[in-house]
Write a protein that holds these residues in place. Structure first.
Motif: not given
Length: 251
Positions: A145-147, A229-233, A242-243
């Motif tokens: 992710a951009p962050r 779309m999902f986040g972090d596994f 979310t990274e």
């Protein structure tokens, strides 16, 4: 131009703590949800740390990477291992890959798509993947992710100092493009077990982060019928914290 040319020899040593089991578990959970494949293309397969376990589990895998050095190590790791599945190693660009048949699933993990630093190249990779999938086939990938790139820039430099390998890793962020340049100076033991002789390796790697909604819209515009779309596994929606963004796109 090939990436990872010098880095290939120490790649597995430096990546030993990467969460490969979590990528495999995420893929397995998605296949339970969307349908289990037989033939899988692994884009940016590197040294096979995901392709090889999949083949040993019974899948027929095509491992595709731009670096011949990484593929050579992958072939060596695979060797003549007895397995229910198979690995076919191919040196190709992920923006124009093809295997001569349609695949049931395509994966691209470990933020490989972040190495495509122009929007047109991302679109070309999506188009090649759409062409290479069977109708109803599934494309799974993750990106920083951009962050996450901003955090790298804030927290750098990173240092590793161990008996057989050491590195200094610095980052420079282009905030407008959300593009980061990683500079690594690596000192790796020249001969295994022989202390005091080290090879110096200089590497520069560039990654770019893309807006999650832009990626979703690009997949749909390419022709994918449904995108989640999902986040972090986890099979849970991504949020502002979310990274690592995960995508599941159905042809």
């Amino acid at each position: 131009m090939e990436a990872y040319t010098q880095f290939a020899g120490v790649y597995d040593r430096l990546m030993a703590e990467m969460p490969y089991p979590q990528w495999l578990a995420f893929a397995d959970a998605c296949w339970e949800r969307y349908g289990r494949p037989k033939t899988i293309v692994d884009l940016g397969c590197g040294t096979g740390s995901i392709a090889i376990p999949l083949a040993r589990s019974g899948f027929n895998v095509f491992g595709i990477d731009l670096s011949s050095d990484m593929l050579t190590i992958g072939r060596s790791k695979w060797g003549d291992a007895a397995a229910a599945g198979s690995v076919t190693w191919l040196q190709q660009d992920m923006t124009e890959w093809e295997i001569g048949e349609a695949a049931d699933a395509v994966i691209s993990f470990c933020d490989c798509l972040n190495y495509l630093t122009e929007e047109d190249d991302v679109l070309r990779a999506f188009a090649a993947t759409h062409r290479g999938l069977k109708p109803g086939g599934l494309f799974l990938f993750d990106v920083h992710a951009p962050r996450t790139l901003s955090r790298y820039a804030e927290e750098q430099p990173f240092v590793l100092d161990e008996p057989d390998v050491a590195y200094i890793w610095t980052c420079e962020l282009d905030e407008e493009r959300v593009e980061i340049e990683h500079h690594l100076t690596i000192f790796a033991e020249a001969e295994a077990g022989r202390r005091g002789k080290y090879a110096r390796i200089e590497e520069t790697h560039v990654q770019r982060a893309y807006d999650a909604e832009w990626l979703r819209e690009a997949l749909l515009a390419t022709g994918f019928k449904a995108v989640e779309m999902f986040g972090d596994f986890k099979l849970e929606p991504a949020d502002d914290e979310t990274e690592r963004l995960f995508f599941a796109a159905v042809k």
